[in-house]
Design an enzyme around this catalytic site. Structure first.
Site, PDB file in Angstrom:
ATOM      1  N   GLY A  91       0.814  -1.215   0.000  1.00  8.32           N
ATOM      2  CA  GLY A  91       0.000   0.000   0.000  1.00  8.32           C
ATOM      3  C   GLY A  91       0.839   1.252   0.000  1.00  8.32           C
ATOM      4  CG  ASN A  92      -0.442   4.641  -1.531  1.00  9.84           C
ATOM      5  OD1 ASN A  92      -1.135   5.492  -0.971  1.00  9.84           O
ATOM      6  ND2 ASN A  92      -0.878   3.913  -2.563  1.00  9.84           N
ATOM      7  NE  ARG A  93       3.643   8.138   5.230  1.00  7.66           N
ATOM      8  CZ  ARG A  93       4.503   9.149   5.251  1.00  7.66           C
ATOM      9  NH1 ARG A  93       5.678   9.026   4.685  1.00  7.66           N
ATOM     10  NH2 ARG A  93       4.179  10.276   5.830  1.00  7.66           N
TER      11      ARG A  93
END
Ligand code: C5P
Length: 405
Positions: free
Chosen positions: A201-203
């Site tokens: 995922g990413n932030r």
């Protein structure tokens, strides 16, 4: 314009005197309806003098003219400032035990409220749930601001300044420049599954996309918000009668939802952080050390969703992409190179506008503030903004409106 200003029992009532003055100076007919409690803070003569109209709190006066509903029926806008936690709860429940209550139930005009209370009362789940319900019904909420409160405390709960409430009130009665437009916005960050419990995922928090959706809805648009893994808190701000939220997980789901929404949209904004790659295989069971050491994951490329939307675009549809770049300080490139990359990206994807924002460990993603430049299709900078994500959203819609004129 006929405007009703409801005043409820909070110390911030003194600021509402100035709000009424701003409204009358702008040429509006203002009827003030205080609650009994409000009169302990600012007296009846002040409201009558400042509004130049008789003021009462009672439903038993002017009975022949059915005053308890007449004011609401005649109102073209109702403002409640300050709106105490008690009044907010009464509005939510539809209680009508005083003149303000009956007026609020009898009106179909836009309603703007400016909450004011102690931070604890504002943050209480009861108040938050009431606010969410009112927002869903179309009530516009201005503030509260963060700052010093009565009694020396500080925190969220301070009533917004009269000028800000005045601006929100005017916005509520002016048709927005996105009135009737259909808009699709993607927000958040995709999660590409590795196994049933893990993902890549990413932030991205989704705050920028939510701000885009809310700003568009408030300017009159009908919005589909495709939300990828956005926390409940962030998504709460998107409760609006003109926003429909479609929750998605991985890039493939986001792509399908955006294609469906874009098929009917006049403008599309891809604010979501979409994974460029996904694991080639998704394990059916949770991977454990016992199933063997996992030292690498084979990846395959995801389709470029926005490029696909550009290929299939409806006539006249405006498509906006985002480019998140890390500048020198974040271990990336210098500004000229950053903009050059952005121009190449815009050409490659074929978007009408590309919003370039600098990201790093401490900016862009997750943060409340953002700074962007907006590239037009010729590669020129056609807009820029720095500040809250809402301010950035405003600049992006301004650029879209300009393009579609
Ligand atoms: O190439 P890059 O990921 O920097 O492009 C960012 C823009 O492209 C964003 O608008 C993002 O939503 C979109 N994007 C996409 N599909 C992908 C990757 C990014 O639509 N697979």
């Amino acid at each position: 314009m006929n405007i009703v200003v409801g005043v409820t029992g909070g110390i911030a009532a003194y600021k509402t005197v100035h709000l009424v003055r701003l409204l009358t100076k702008a040429g509006h007919e203002v009827t003030v309806i205080p609650t009994e409690d409000a009169l302990r803070f600012v007296g009846l003569p002040t409201w009558e003098a400042i509004s130049r109209h008789p003021v009462t709190t009672s439903v038993h006066e002017d009975v022949a003219k059915v005053r308890h509903v007449a004011l609401g029926q005649a109102a073209e806008l109702v403002i409640v400032a300050p709106a105490t936690a008690n009044t907010i709860a009464k509005m939510t429940a539809g209680l009508a035990d005083d003149l303000l209550g009956t007026t609020l139930l009898a009106t179909v005009a836009p309603v703007v409220i400016a909450p004011a209370m102690h931070a604890e009362m504002w943050q209480h789940p009861a108040t938050q749930s009431n606010i969410a319900t009112l927002r869903e019904r179309g009530v516009r909420i201005v503030g509260p601001a963060d700052g010093e409160l009565a009694g020396g405390d500080s925190g969220p709960g301070r009533m917004s300044e009269p000028e800000e409430i005045f601006a929100a009130a005017l916005a509520a009665i002016t048709p927005g420049d996105l009135d009737g437009r259909r808009i699709a916005v993607s927000a958040g960050g995709t999660r590409e599954p590795i196994d049933p419990v893990r993902y890549l995922g990413n932030r991205s928090s989704g705050r920028q996309g939510v701000a885009l959706a809310v700003e568009a809805a408030e300017r009159g648009a009908e919005v589909v918000l495709v939300a990828a893994n956005i926390s409940h808190d962030v998504l709460a701000a998107a409760q609006h009668p003109r926003i429909r939220v479609v929750g998605v997980g991985a890039a493939a789901e986001l792509g399908a939802a955006m294609r469906e929404a874009a098929a009917e949209a006049d403008a599309v904004v891809m604010a979501a952080a979409v994974a460029d790659y996904r694991p080639a295989e998704v394990a059916a069971h949770k991977l454990t050390k016992e199933s063997g050491p996992l030292t690498s994951i084979e990846l395959v490329e995801n389709e470029d969703i926005v490029a696909g939307l550009v290929r299939d675009r409806r006539a006249g549809q405006v498509i906006v992409g985002f480019a998140a770049e890390t500048p020198v300080a974040g271990g990336g490139v210098d500004d000229a190179e950053l903009m050059e990359r952005a121009r190449r990206k815009q050409q490659r994807k074929g978007v009408d506008l590309l919003v370039v924002n600098e990201v790093g460990w401490d900016r862009g993603f997750e943060a409340a503030e953002n700074a962007v430049r907006i590239l037009g299709s010729g590669g020129a900078v056609v807009g820029s903004a720095a500040g809250s994500k809402r301010e950035v959203a405003r600049a992006i819609w301004d650029a879209v409106v300009k393009l579609s004129q």
